[in-house]
Scaffold this motif. Structure first.
Motif, mmCIF file in Angstrom:
data_model
loop_
_atom_site.group_PDB
_atom_site.id
_atom_site.type_symbol
_atom_site.label_atom_id
_atom_site.label_comp_id
_atom_site.label_asym_id
_atom_site.label_seq_id
_atom_site.Cartn_x
_atom_site.Cartn_y
_atom_site.Cartn_z
ATOM 1 N N UNK A 127 -62.290 3.471 -33.037
ATOM 2 C CA UNK A 127 -62.807 3.221 -31.689
ATOM 3 C C UNK A 127 -62.185 1.963 -31.085
ATOM 4 N N UNK A 128 -62.063 0.911 -31.901
ATOM 5 C CA UNK A 128 -61.440 -0.309 -31.422
ATOM 6 C C UNK A 128 -59.997 -0.086 -31.017
ATOM 7 N N UNK A 129 -59.274 0.661 -31.846
ATOM 8 C CA UNK A 129 -57.874 0.958 -31.553
ATOM 9 C C UNK A 129 -57.735 1.763 -30.270
ATOM 10 N N UNK A 130 -58.591 2.760 -30.064
ATOM 11 C CA UNK A 130 -58.510 3.591 -28.858
ATOM 12 C C UNK A 130 -58.736 2.762 -27.600
ATOM 13 N N UNK A 131 -59.700 1.854 -27.663
ATOM 14 C CA UNK A 131 -59.972 0.997 -26.513
ATOM 15 C C UNK A 131 -58.802 0.083 -26.185
ATOM 16 N N UNK A 132 -58.231 -0.520 -27.222
ATOM 17 C CA UNK A 132 -57.108 -1.436 -27.014
ATOM 18 C C UNK A 132 -55.883 -0.686 -26.498
ATOM 19 N N UNK A 151 -59.253 0.620 -13.535
ATOM 20 C CA UNK A 151 -57.911 0.601 -14.117
ATOM 21 C C UNK A 151 -57.941 0.924 -15.609
ATOM 22 N N UNK A 152 -58.948 0.407 -16.327
ATOM 23 C CA UNK A 152 -59.085 0.740 -17.742
ATOM 24 C C UNK A 152 -59.409 2.221 -17.895
ATOM 25 N N UNK A 153 -60.216 2.725 -16.967
ATOM 26 C CA UNK A 153 -60.498 4.166 -16.978
ATOM 27 C C UNK A 153 -59.192 4.954 -16.860
ATOM 28 N N UNK A 154 -58.306 4.504 -15.976
ATOM 29 C CA UNK A 154 -57.013 5.175 -15.840
ATOM 30 C C UNK A 154 -56.270 5.138 -17.176
ATOM 31 N N UNK A 155 -56.349 4.012 -17.869
ATOM 32 C CA UNK A 155 -55.695 3.909 -19.164
ATOM 33 C C UNK A 155 -56.252 4.900 -20.168
ATOM 34 N N UNK A 156 -57.572 5.058 -20.169
ATOM 35 C CA UNK A 156 -58.208 6.025 -21.068
ATOM 36 C C UNK A 156 -57.793 7.451 -20.714
ATOM 37 N N UNK A 157 -57.690 7.718 -19.409
ATOM 38 C CA UNK A 157 -57.376 9.071 -18.958
ATOM 39 C C UNK A 157 -55.891 9.391 -19.049
#
Length: 239
Positions: A127-132, A151-157
């Motif tokens: 989970x930590x790795x996915x967030x980073x 912007x972080x949402x864009x990174x996740x998507x």
């Protein structure tokens, strides 16, 4: 669809009292029992299975019913119990070399070292790795600076974890490639079965890919209704 006749047996939260439920299981002797449980209700179920003589190798748990904390309280009684693991299982891997070098060798580790290979700890590392990685992805587009939530949402998507990147991060053998999009927040639909041997989890199946033919239409219908009721935009973030 698959020829099974389900018998649904609800368990009252937190699930520490299940004797009546397992008396029904003893009377009906189902071919299999699926644990859709959480927390203490899982270990309680396994203990009750021992008490009524229901074979643990006929018991399967969903992924949140498959950590060490779910089986250890039942001791040897849990041997043979199976659960789904979405991708990872227990055990230490390449990343643990850095974890030991940069944390535990400096006495900065929080958990006991032997616990860092357990299911829940490994899940925390993932989970930590996915967030980073999502933040890194977003910064490639928006610049290396503090980011907004959108912007972080864009990174996740737009997360794209290739096999090469997974190896570079030290997660080789733990995860398969994951590619997320605005339309697909899962990014992967693969999992395996693991079985408790009395001391450790062992992978006991090949990779499976989930069948979304039933769930996906339900999700889309419910999400569309929610968005309409709340007057939410269903478009993707593009800037």
């Amino acid at each position: 669809m698959h020829g099974f006749q389900p018998m649904l047996l609800p368990v009252t939260h937190p699930g520490i009292e299940q004797k009546a439920t397992w008396l029904q299981i003893r009377q009906n002797r189902p071919d299999y029992v699926l644990l859709w449980g959480w927390g203490v209700m899982n270990s309680t179920a396994i203990k009750e299975a021992v008490a009524v003589g229901y074979p643990r190798d006929k018991m399967y748990g969903v992924w949140w019913s498959g950590a060490e904390q779910d089986v250890r309280p039942a001791e040897d009684g849990a041997k043979g119990y199976h659960s789904v693991t979405l991708q990872h299982t227990a055990g230490q891997f390449k990343l643990h070399e850095d974890l030991k070098k940069y944390r535990y060798d400096k006495n900065e580790g929080v958990a006991k070292w032997e616990e860092t290979g357990e299911i829940l700890y490994v899940r925390g590392l993932i989970n930590g790795m996915l967030g980073i990685e999502a933040i890194r992805t977003a910064q490639e587009r928006f610049g290396k600076k503090p980011l907004t939530g959108e912007q972080v949402r864009w990174g996740l998507e737009n997360l794209n974890l290739t096999e090469a990147r997974i190896k570079e991060l030290g997660f080789e053998g733990v995860l398969k490639p994951i590619r997320v999009s605005c339309a697909d927040h899962e990014g992967a639909r693969t999992g395996r079965m693991q079985t408790w041997d009395g001391k450790n989890w062992q992978i006991t199946s090949d990779w499976y890919t989930s069948d979304d033919s039933v769930i996906a239409p339900m999700v889309k219908e419910t999400a569309a209704k929610y968005a309409l009721d709340k007057k939410l935009s269903t478009g993707c973030l593009t800037n």
